[in-house]
Design a protein around this motif. Structure first.
Motif, PDB file in Angstrom:
ATOM      1  N   GLY A  49      37.201   3.775  12.922  1.00 56.89           N
ATOM      2  CA  GLY A  49      37.890   2.642  12.305  1.00 56.89           C
ATOM      3  C   GLY A  49      39.314   3.055  11.973  1.00 56.89           C
ATOM      4  O   GLY A  49      40.052   3.501  12.830  1.00 56.89           O
ATOM      5  N   GLN A  90      32.274  -3.764   0.491  1.00 49.53           N
ATOM      6  CA  GLN A  90      32.036  -4.527   1.713  1.00 49.53           C
ATOM      7  C   GLN A  90      31.200  -3.746   2.738  1.00 49.53           C
ATOM      8  O   GLN A  90      30.664  -4.316   3.680  1.00 49.53           O
ATOM      9  CB  GLN A  90      33.344  -5.023   2.346  1.00 49.53           C
ATOM     10  N   HIS A  91      31.056  -2.431   2.540  1.00 51.89           N
ATOM     11  CA  HIS A  91      30.242  -1.625   3.451  1.00 51.89           C
ATOM     12  C   HIS A  91      28.757  -1.959   3.356  1.00 51.89           C
ATOM     13  O   HIS A  91      27.991  -1.594   4.245  1.00 51.89           O
ATOM     14  CB  HIS A  91      30.449  -0.141   3.184  1.00 51.89           C
ATOM     15  N   ASN A 109      29.036   3.797  10.298  1.00 52.56           N
ATOM     16  CA  ASN A 109      27.916   3.824  11.242  1.00 52.56           C
ATOM     17  C   ASN A 109      28.259   4.664  12.471  1.00 52.56           C
ATOM     18  O   ASN A 109      27.424   5.431  12.959  1.00 52.56           O
ATOM     19  CB  ASN A 109      27.527   2.413  11.668  1.00 52.56           C
ATOM     20  N   VAL A 113      27.621  -4.818   3.731  1.00 50.63           N
ATOM     21  CA  VAL A 113      27.398  -5.881   4.709  1.00 50.63           C
ATOM     22  C   VAL A 113      27.876  -5.464   6.096  1.00 50.63           C
ATOM     23  O   VAL A 113      27.184  -5.655   7.088  1.00 50.63           O
ATOM     24  CB  VAL A 113      28.127  -7.177   4.274  1.00 50.63           C
ATOM     25  N   HIS A 114      29.069  -4.869   6.159  1.00 53.38           N
ATOM     26  CA  HIS A 114      29.683  -4.538   7.447  1.00 53.38           C
ATOM     27  C   HIS A 114      30.305  -3.158   7.344  1.00 53.38           C
ATOM     28  O   HIS A 114      31.218  -2.948   6.559  1.00 53.38           O
ATOM     29  CB  HIS A 114      30.744  -5.592   7.791  1.00 53.38           C
ATOM     30  N   ASN A 115      29.796  -2.213   8.136  1.00 58.45           N
ATOM     31  CA  ASN A 115      30.210  -0.829   7.979  1.00 58.45           C
ATOM     32  C   ASN A 115      30.314  -0.112   9.325  1.00 58.45           C
ATOM     33  O   ASN A 115      29.688   0.927   9.525  1.00 58.45           O
ATOM     34  CB  ASN A 115      29.190  -0.120   7.072  1.00 58.45           C
ATOM     35  N   PRO A 116      31.085  -0.618  10.279  1.00 52.70           N
ATOM     36  CA  PRO A 116      31.087  -0.014  11.612  1.00 52.70           C
ATOM     37  C   PRO A 116      31.653   1.401  11.655  1.00 52.70           C
ATOM     38  O   PRO A 116      31.148   2.230  12.405  1.00 52.70           O
ATOM     39  CB  PRO A 116      31.931  -0.980  12.440  1.00 52.70           C
TER      40      PRO A 116
END
Length: 177
Positions: free
Chosen positions: A136, A79-80, A88, A82-85
């Motif tokens: 996170g 899933q990183h 990041n 697409v979405h990896n806050p």
């Protein structure tokens, strides 16, 4: 009405005009403000020394902990893509350490690095890490956060990836919490 895009364009226009008035040279304190929007674009043709941030804390009893690396590698998940806050944010923090290392190298003789914004931001990052900060759901340090701290220190070390080779670049003074 949302003025955010207009303010961002105005910000870049002001910086560009200010830099243009200075002449052919694009250096100085104004260039630092562009760093907020762009990563460190230094590319290497081989494996080189990399700046790493270490922290340690002092308990109220006066005992110092061991030095702990602030940037452990975070596990990658599908899933990183697409979405990896969290990753990041960790990379942004490492980019800040890279900028501090560059500032140390570019520092004129007789100038105190503690007056630089990058030093102050890395100091805050170290304080956050030693207090148990997270990216996170992942802790910033592999070790347990220390409780009842009276002070902390941080170091920037240049390390060769995959080896134990390191060179101390900067050690902060004792900073009260």
């Amino acid at each position: 009405m949302d003025f955010t895009p207009l303010l961002i364009v105005a910000y870049f226009a002001l910086l560009a005009i200010t830099l243009r008035k200075r002449g052919d040279s694009i250096e100085g304190p104004w260039l630092f403000f562009f760093r907020a929007f762009f990563p460190n674009w230094k590319f290497f043709h081989g494996i080189n020394l990399t700046p790493r941030l270490y922290v340690r804390g002092q308990s109220k009893m006066g005992n110092w902990s061991d030095w702990c690396l602030v940037y452990p590698r975070l596990p990658l998940r599908p899933q990183h893509l697409v979405h990896n806050p969290a990753v990041n944010l960790a990379l942004t923090h490492q980019n800040l350490v890279d900028h501090l290392a560059n500032d140390i190298n570019d520092l004129p003789d007789g100038t105190d690095i503690r007056q630089r914004v990058t030093y102050q931001l890395v100091s805050r990052l170290a304080r956050q890490a030693i207090a148990g900060g997270q990216w996170g759901d992942r802790p910033m340090m592999a070790e347990e956060p220390l409780r009842d701290l009276s002070a902390f220190q941080f170091e920037v070390r240049m390390e060769m990836p995959g080896t134990q080779s390191s060179h101390l670049m900067l050690q902060s003074p004792k900073i009260p919490t």
